[in-house]
Design a protein around this motif. Structure first.
Motif, PDB file in Angstrom:
ATOM      1  N   LYS A  32       0.805  -1.221   0.000  1.00 55.39           N
ATOM      2  CA  LYS A  32       0.000   0.000   0.000  1.00 55.39           C
ATOM      3  C   LYS A  32       0.844   1.281   0.000  1.00 55.39           C
ATOM      4  N   ILE A  33       1.964   1.242  -0.726  1.00 57.13           N
ATOM      5  CA  ILE A  33       2.779   2.447  -0.891  1.00 57.13           C
ATOM      6  C   ILE A  33       2.044   3.391  -1.835  1.00 57.13           C
ATOM      7  N   ASP A  34       1.946   4.651  -1.468  1.00 64.29           N
ATOM      8  CA  ASP A  34       1.134   5.604  -2.233  1.00 64.29           C
ATOM      9  C   ASP A  34       1.593   5.742  -3.682  1.00 64.29           C
ATOM     10  N   GLU A  35       2.896   5.916  -3.881  1.00 65.81           N
ATOM     11  CA  GLU A  35       3.419   6.114  -5.232  1.00 65.81           C
ATOM     12  C   GLU A  35       4.760   5.412  -5.373  1.00 65.81           C
ATOM     13  N   VAL A  36       4.895   4.609  -6.432  1.00 71.21           N
ATOM     14  CA  VAL A  36       6.141   3.891  -6.715  1.00 71.21           C
ATOM     15  C   VAL A  36       6.517   4.141  -8.164  1.00 71.21           C
ATOM     16  N   ASN A  37       7.709   4.657  -8.392  1.00 70.63           N
ATOM     17  CA  ASN A  37       8.192   4.912  -9.752  1.00 70.63           C
ATOM     18  C   ASN A  37       9.531   4.227  -9.971  1.00 70.63           C
ATOM     19  N   THR A  38       9.727   3.704 -11.166  1.00 72.04           N
ATOM     20  CA  THR A  38      11.049   3.224 -11.562  1.00 72.04           C
ATOM     21  C   THR A  38      11.790   4.378 -12.218  1.00 72.04           C
ATOM     22  N   ILE A  39      13.021   4.601 -11.803  1.00 73.39           N
ATOM     23  CA  ILE A  39      13.814   5.703 -12.326  1.00 73.39           C
ATOM     24  C   ILE A  39      14.644   5.199 -13.502  1.00 73.39           C
ATOM     25  N   TRP A  40      14.326   5.662 -14.690  1.00 72.82           N
ATOM     26  CA  TRP A  40      15.029   5.238 -15.912  1.00 72.82           C
ATOM     27  C   TRP A  40      16.166   6.219 -16.152  1.00 72.82           C
ATOM     28  N   TYR A  41      17.368   5.810 -15.770  1.00 72.77           N
ATOM     29  CA  TYR A  41      18.518   6.717 -15.768  1.00 72.77           C
ATOM     30  C   TYR A  41      19.412   6.541 -16.980  1.00 72.77           C
ATOM     31  N   ASP A  42      19.102   5.562 -17.838  1.00 72.36           N
ATOM     32  CA  ASP A  42      19.956   5.298 -18.996  1.00 72.36           C
ATOM     33  C   ASP A  42      19.158   5.520 -20.272  1.00 72.36           C
ATOM     34  N   PRO A  43      19.256   6.703 -20.875  1.00 71.49           N
ATOM     35  CA  PRO A  43      18.410   7.031 -22.030  1.00 71.49           C
ATOM     36  C   PRO A  43      18.701   6.221 -23.272  1.00 71.49           C
ATOM     37  N   GLN A  44      19.870   5.552 -23.358  1.00 77.11           N
ATOM     38  CA  GLN A  44      20.177   4.821 -24.589  1.00 77.11           C
ATOM     39  C   GLN A  44      19.353   3.546 -24.711  1.00 77.11           C
ATOM     40  N   TYR A  45      18.812   3.043 -23.589  1.00 77.55           N
ATOM     41  CA  TYR A  45      17.994   1.841 -23.653  1.00 77.55           C
ATOM     42  C   TYR A  45      16.527   2.230 -23.593  1.00 77.55           C
ATOM     43  N   THR A  46      15.933   2.480 -24.729  1.00 79.18           N
ATOM     44  CA  THR A  46      14.515   2.773 -24.752  1.00 79.18           C
ATOM     45  C   THR A  46      13.812   1.686 -25.552  1.00 79.18           C
ATOM     46  N   TYR A  47      13.510   1.946 -26.819  1.00 80.15           N
ATOM     47  CA  TYR A  47      12.842   0.935 -27.630  1.00 80.15           C
ATOM     48  C   TYR A  47      13.634   0.577 -28.878  1.00 80.15           C
TER      49      TYR A  47
END
Length: 365
Positions: A32-47
């Motif tokens: 029941k954590i209010d907000e959880v985000n993954t921090i994407w710190y490496d812009p070269q790995y997208t799609y």
């Protein structure tokens, strides 16, 4: 409470995306954590592939054919980008912030894990080590959940960095026994071994995200997921039972090679047998009650290959599921009929242990 997750950022691995999703879901829905985000710190790995066609270094490599660049461009680049794009579709289900420039006040805690986040072989730059030990925030906000080092020892040039970084963590839990032993050796600190985040969600919860591949028409199959040719054991079982062999690493079959993450889960659950050297393919075979074999192409006990699998198989009592050097001590019936009766109870016990660890780390009463 607001939590940021740091893990390996890429769209090239099913297990990595699934463990990231599982940790986020578990924290938000179960704790029941209010907000959880993954921090994407490496812009070269997208799609798209990390391989950049337009750098001068790439053209030099192409002209000299260093590292087999020409062959890669011809045979793999297109396929790899389609595969990464399809895996990337699943990443959109994970609440993500594409920035590491986070003010300390924005998040109450940061959690690093799971996967091989502390394996220095997976650091593109030294900065990655700083990020994955959460050294960009105060010590009291640094928590590790099921982190993995996945190598037997730390080189001398990185040893002090590891000692300092580990000692500065508020709370540490490891995914493998070997990792916990290495932390103890480096710091004298006893840390718990907890399960990979994928084990924190139930079979029924994973079934909700499954997708049936459009190309699949209900035939029976053995699913293989490893580099190299199938063992004669697998081929004989398929021939004997008139089953197909679906190889997820077969680049000549784009449907399989570019499977989506949700299809990966479906294909494991509905296989007659899974043969793999993948940790997460073993996890999902266990959760979905699908018979499986571990293909071990290295000497058993080599830490960078088997420590995570040994910990997993020891936990559920499946230490005999190895094919080593093409040999297996199990009969065909023993291979295909596994006892999964204890899986749910073991899973529930480990979820309780993980919950207790995390609540203590997050100061939740």
């Amino acid at each position: 409470m607001k939590i940021g997750i740091i893990t390996i950022n890429d769209n090239n691995n099913y297990g990595n995306r699934l463990q990231n999703y599982a940790l986020q879901e578990w924290l938000h829905c179960k704790l029941k954590i209010d907000e959880v985000n993954t921090i994407w710190y490496d812009p070269q790995y997208t799609y798209v592939s990390k391989f950049n066609l337009f750098t001068w270094k790439t053209w030099i490599k192409y002209i000299l054919n260093l590292g087999g660049v020409r062959s890669y461009l011809k045979d793999c680049y297109y396929l790899d980008n389609i595969r990464m794009y399809n895996i990337g579709k699943f990443s959109r289900k994970i609440h993500t912030k594409f920035d590491l420039k986070i003010l300390d006040k924005d998040y109450d805690y940061f959690i690093v894990g799971s996967d091989q986040v502390w394996n220095p072989k997976f650091w593109a730059t030294e900065e990655y080590g700083q990020i994955r030990f959460l050294r960009f925030v105060p010590k009291e906000k640094r928590i590790a959940y099921a982190a993995s080092i996945a190598i037997p020892s730390i080189s001398k040039d990185k040893e002090q960095f590891f000692k300092d970084s580990l000692n500065e963590m508020k709370a540490i839990s490891m995914r493998e026994k070997a990792g916990a032993e290495l932390v103890k050796k480096l710091t004298g600190r006893d840390v718990p071994v907890v399960v990979d985040p994928t084990i924190l969600l139930s079979k029924e919860e994973w079934q909700k995200i499954e997708l049936v591949p459009e190309w699949y028409y209900g035939e029976k199959y053995i699913l293989t997921y490893f580099l190299g040719n199938p063992s004669p054991i697998i081929e004989n079982l398929a021939k004997k039972n008139n089953w197909k062999i679906f190889n997820l690493m077969d680049k000549s079959n784009l449907d399989l090679y570019a499977s989506r993450v949700e299809e990966f889960v479906y294909l494991i659950e509905h296989a007659e047998l899974v043969a793999t050297d993948s940790f997460h393919a073993c996890v999902f075979s266990i959760l979905m009650n699908t018979p499986f074999l571990v293909i071990n192409r290295q000497q058993k006990g080599v830490a960078d290959m088997t420590s995570r699998l040994d910990t997993l198989l020891d936990l559920f009592g499946y230490q005999n599921r190895y094919i080593i050097d093409g040999k297996c001590d199990l009969s065909d019936d023993e291979i295909l009929y596994m006892d999964f009766s204890n899986v749910k109870a073991i899973q529930e016990r480990e979820v309780a242990r993980s919950t207790a660890y995390m609540k203590k780390a997050l100061n939740i009463n």
